[in-house]
Design a protein around this motif. Structure first.
Motif, short mmCIF file in Angstrom:
data_model
loop_
_atom_site.label_atom_id
_atom_site.label_comp_id
_atom_site.label_asym_id
_atom_site.label_seq_id
_atom_site.Cartn_x
_atom_site.Cartn_y
_atom_site.Cartn_z
N ILE B 220 10.03 2.50 -0.73
CA ILE B 220 8.86 2.90 -1.52
C ILE B 220 9.26 3.10 -2.97
O ILE B 220 8.57 2.67 -3.89
N ARG B 222 11.58 1.70 -4.67
CA ARG B 222 11.85 0.45 -5.37
C ARG B 222 10.62 -0.45 -5.48
O ARG B 222 10.70 -1.54 -6.06
N GLY B 223 9.52 -0.06 -4.86
CA GLY B 223 8.30 -0.84 -5.01
C GLY B 223 8.30 -2.15 -4.24
O GLY B 223 7.64 -3.09 -4.66
N SER B 225 7.29 -4.65 -1.14
CA SER B 225 6.04 -4.78 -0.39
C SER B 225 6.21 -5.89 0.63
O SER B 225 7.25 -6.53 0.71
N LEU B 229 8.81 -4.24 3.27
CA LEU B 229 8.36 -2.84 3.32
C LEU B 229 7.98 -2.46 4.75
O LEU B 229 8.34 -1.39 5.24
N TYR B 236 1.86 -0.69 5.19
CA TYR B 236 1.00 -0.99 4.06
C TYR B 236 0.80 -2.49 3.97
O TYR B 236 1.77 -3.26 3.91
N GLU B 318 2.75 -7.92 -1.91
CA GLU B 318 1.57 -7.75 -2.75
C GLU B 318 1.69 -8.63 -3.98
O GLU B 318 2.53 -8.39 -4.85
N ARG B 337 1.93 -9.77 -10.87
CA ARG B 337 2.83 -8.85 -10.18
C ARG B 337 3.43 -9.64 -9.02
O ARG B 337 2.79 -9.86 -8.00
N SER B 342 9.43 -8.18 -7.02
CA SER B 342 9.61 -6.76 -6.73
C SER B 342 10.56 -6.57 -5.56
O SER B 342 11.33 -5.60 -5.54
N ASN B 343 10.50 -7.46 -4.58
CA ASN B 343 11.39 -7.31 -3.43
C ASN B 343 12.85 -7.54 -3.80
O ASN B 343 13.74 -7.00 -3.16
N GLN B 345 14.32 -6.41 -6.24
CA GLN B 345 14.91 -5.24 -6.91
C GLN B 345 15.88 -4.49 -6.02
O GLN B 345 16.73 -3.74 -6.50
#
Ligand code: SF4
Ligand code: SF4
Lengths: 189, 375
Positions: B220, B222-223, B225, B229, B236, B318, B337, B342-343, B345
Motif C-alpha cells: 500500500i 508503495r502504491g 495496484s 496488490l 482493491y 490501476e 498513471r 507504479s508496480n 517501484q
C-alpha cells in the motif's frame, strides 16, 4: 519431504508436462507457413493505405483535407489549387509518409468519399526507407494492385477481373451492413 | 545510496556491482537494474528506466482529442484497447456523452479479451524466465486466437484504436460472439493444461514460494495496484471500487491471496483469467446482437474547461488518466498513471536480500511492460 517423495514429484511433473506436449502435437496451429501460405486477413485489417481512383481513372479524392487534419501522426501532406474550370480543387501533391504512419486508420475514417482506403498488402519490406515515403502515384498503384479494400463509408469494395469496382456481398462486409447503410449519427456542436 | 547509480563502497571488496539490462532478455524490455551482489545475494538494487521514452504526454498535448486515442494505444502494447478506455471515459464525462448499453458491453468484452491476452503473454514470458519454453509457445498460440478475433472487428491486432467517444468505432463482426464463445470453450480446456504446467509444477513451486514477499503495508505504501496488490491481500479492484462500463452488470470475484510472494502473484493472475472467462461468458449472453454501437457525440470534441481523472483496472493494475481541458480542441495536459510504472517501484524492496536468480522470477511476477513505464 523424503528423497523418494521428491523423486516421485519430479517424475510426475515431467510426466504431466510430456502428456500436455503430446496433446498439442496433433492440434492444428493457428499460424501459417508464411512465405508459402499467405494469411487470410479479414477485409478490415489495416495493413497499408491506398488512394482509389474511379473506374474511369478520374480522381475520387475531392481534396477536402479531412484526412490530413485527422491524422494523429501528421504524416499526410496535401497541396491543392482551385480547379480553373469548374468547381472544387485539384491535387498538387498528396504524400503519406508510410514509415511514420501508425496505421490507425483515422484518415480512412475521416474521408467523406472513401478515396483513401485500407488494403491488406502487408509486404512492404524494403532496403530503403525512402521508398515508403509514398507520393500520389505510389498510392494509386497500391490501389490498382489491390483486389479488395475497406473504408467505413462504403464498406468492402472489390476490384473485378476486368477492372471494375464492385461492392462486396453482405457476407464479406464487417460489422453488420446496417452500419454502412445508416451514416454515423453525429451532431454538430 | 545515490539514486542514480551505485558507487562501490570504499573498503568493501566482497561486493560486486553488476549491470542487469537494458538488453537482458529477462527484463521484459529495456529495464536496467544496477545490482550490488555479495555472492549470490543482492545487497543493493537501483532500477533505471527511460530507455523507451517517447514523450507521450507532451505529444498528446499537441493533438486533438480523437487523435490522442491512437497514441494511448501505444503505451501498454500488450493490452491494446485497455489503454484507450480511461481517456475515453474522462472525455465522455467532461462532455456528458451518453454511451449506449450495447456499446458499453462491447467495450467490456474487448477489455476482458485483452486481459486474457495480456495474462497469456505474462504466463509465457514468466515461464520463459524460469526456464520453461513450451508454455511460451502455447500461450502465444492462444493469444493468436484472441488477436484474430480482435482483428476481424477492429482491423488491427495489438493497437486497434477501436474505442471512441460515445462507444466503439465500428460494429462488431457478425461472427464476433460465436468466435468468442468458441474461444472461451477452448480456453477453459487450455486452463487445465496451464494449471498442470505452471501452478502445479514442482519447479515453479521451488522457484516462487516464499520468494520476494511483499507485505500488505509495504504494497500500500508503495502504491502498487492490480494483481501485485491483490496477491498481498488487499482486495482493491477498480472494476468493483469504481465500476465503469458494463462491470456493474456482470458477476465476478476479486481473487486475493494473503501470502504476497511470487507464487501468490502467479496464482492471482491465474484466478483472474478464470474470472475474465466468467465475465466474457456472461457478456456473450447479455450483449444484444444488434443495436447501436455508438452514441451521439459532437463532431468536434471540445470539452469545457476543467479537469477529470478516470481510472480503469487494466491487466497490470490501476491505469488512470488526468485530462485537463482549457476549452480548446486539444487537451491542455494529459497525465497517465501507469499501472506497471507504479508496480515497478517495489523492485528495490523486493530485490534486496533475494538471490540473483530469484530476482528474475520476482521481476516477471510484476509483469512490467516498458511501453507504459517509459511512455
Ligand atoms: S493511418 Fe493514421 S497515421 Fe497513417 S496516415 Fe492514416 S491517420 Fe495518419
Ligand atoms: S479525406 Fe478523402 S477526399 Fe478528403 S483529401 Fe483526404 S483522401 Fe481526399
Amino acid at each position: 519431504m523424503s528423497l523418494l517423495q521428491e523423486v516421485w514429484q519430479a517424475v510426475k511433473a515431467i510426466g504431466t508436462g510430456m502428456a500436455t506436449v503430446h496433446k498439442r502435437v496433433y492440434e492444428d496451429a493457428p499460424t501459417e507457413f508464411y512465405p508459402y501460405v499467405k494469411p487470410d486477413l479479414p477485409p478490415v485489417s489495416v495493413q497499408s493505405l491506398a488512394l482509389v481512383e474511379n473506374e474511369d481513372g478520374s480522381e475520387r479524392c475531392i481534396v477536402c483535407l479531412q484526412c490530413e487534419r485527422a491524422c494523429p501522426a501528421q504524416v499526410i501532406t496535401i497541396e491543392r489549387h482551385r480547379n480553373p474550370e469548374g468547381k472544387g480543387f485539384l491535387i498538387d501533391r498528396f504524400d503519406i509518409d508510410l514509415v511514420n504512419c501508425m496505421y490507425c486508420a483515422a484518415c480512412v475514417e475521416a474521408c467523406p468519399v472513401s478515396s483513401i482506403v485500407t488494403i491488406q498488402d502487408f509486404e512492404m519490406s524494403t532496403y530503403d526507407l525512402q521508398t515508403l515515403k509514398a507520393d500520389i502515384d505510389f498510392l494509386h498503384e497500391q490501389a490498382r494492385r489491390a483486389r479488395q479494400w475497406y473504408s467505413p463509408k462504403f464498406g468492402v469494395e472489390l476490384r473485378t477481373e476486368d477492372g471494375r469496382i464492385e461492392k462486396a456481398p453482405p457476407e464479406m462486409q464487417p460489422g453488420g451492413l446496417a452500419e454502412l447503410l445508416k451514416p454515423a449519427e453525429e451532431v454538430d456542436s | 545510496m545515490s539514486t542514480m547509480s551505485l558507487e562501490p563502497v570504499r573498503g568493501r571488496t566482497d561486493e560486486m556491482i553488476v549491470n542487469m539490462g537494458p538488453q537482458h532478455p529477462a527484463t521484459h524490455g529495456v529495464l536496467r537494474v544496477v545490482l550490488g551482489l555479495e555472492g549470490e545475494r543482492i545487497t543493493r538494487a537501483v532500477p533505471h528506466i527511460g530507455y523507451l521514452h517517447r514523450n507521450h504526454e507532451k505529444i498528446e498535448e499537441a493533438r486533438s482529442y480523437p487523435q490522442v486515442i491512437a497514441y494511448t494505444d501505444r503505451m501498454d502494447y500488450v493490452s491494446g484497447t485497455q489503454n484507450e478506455l480511461p481517456f475515453v471515459l474522462a472525455v465522455e464525462d467532461m462532455l456528458g456523452i451518453e454511451v449506449p448499453d450495447r456499446a458499453k458491453k462491447i467495450r467490456t468484452m474487448f477489455f476482458e479479451l485483452y486481459r486474457l491476452a495480456s495474462h497469456l503473454v505474462w504466463m509465457g514470458t514468466a515461464m520463459l524466465d524460469l526456464g520453461a519454453i513450451s508454455p511460451f509457445l502455447y500461450t502465444f498460440w492462444d493469444r493468436e486466437i484472441i488477436l484474430g478475433i480482435v482483428e476481424k472487428t477492429a482491423g488491427a491486432r495489438m493497437l486497434p484504436n477501436y474505442y471512441t467517444f460515445g462507444g466503439v468505432r465500428r460494429d462488431v463482426h457478425p461472427d464476433f460472439f460465436k468466435d468468442t464463445a468458441d474461444f472461451l470453450d477452448h480456453m477453459e480446456r487450455r486452463m487445465v493444461d496451464y494449471e498442470h504446467l505452471v501452478l502445479e509444477s514442482p519447479v515453479v513451486h521451488a522457484r516462487t514460494i516464499g520468494v520476494g514477499v511483499l507485505s500488505k503495508e509495504r504494497a500500500i505504501a508503495r502504491g502498487v495496484s492490480g494483481p501485485v496488490l491483490r496477491a498481498s491481500g488487499v482486495a482493491y479492484d477498480v472494476r468493483k471500487a469504481f465500476p465503469y462500463d458494463a462491470y456493474p452488470d456482470v458477476e465476478f470475484e476479486i481473487p486475493t491471496s494473503p501470502d504476497g510472494d511470487t507464487y501468490a502473484r502467479f496464482w492471482v493472475r491465474f484466478q483472474e483469467m478464470y474470472q475474465s472467462i466468467r465475465i466474457l461468458r456472461q457478456l456473450v449472453e447479455l450483449t444484444p446482437k444488434t443495436g447501436p454501437h455508438k452514441g451521439k457525440a459532437p463532431a468536434r470534441i471540445k470539452p469545457p474547461a476543467g479537469e477529470r481523472y478516470r481510472a480503469v483496472e487494466n491487466s497490470r493494475g490501476e491505469l488512470g488518466v488526468l485530462v485537463v481541458s482549457d476549452g480548446t480542441d486539444k487537451p491542455y495536459r494529459v497525465k497517465h498513471r501507469g499501472a506497471a510504472f507504479s508496480n515497478l517501484q517495489i523492485v528495490p524492496d523486493l530485490f534486496v536480500g533475494a538471490k540473483f536468480s530469484d530476482s528474475i522470477a520476482i521481476l516477471s511476477s510484476l509483469d512490467p511492460v516498458f511501453g507504459e513505464i517509459d511512455r
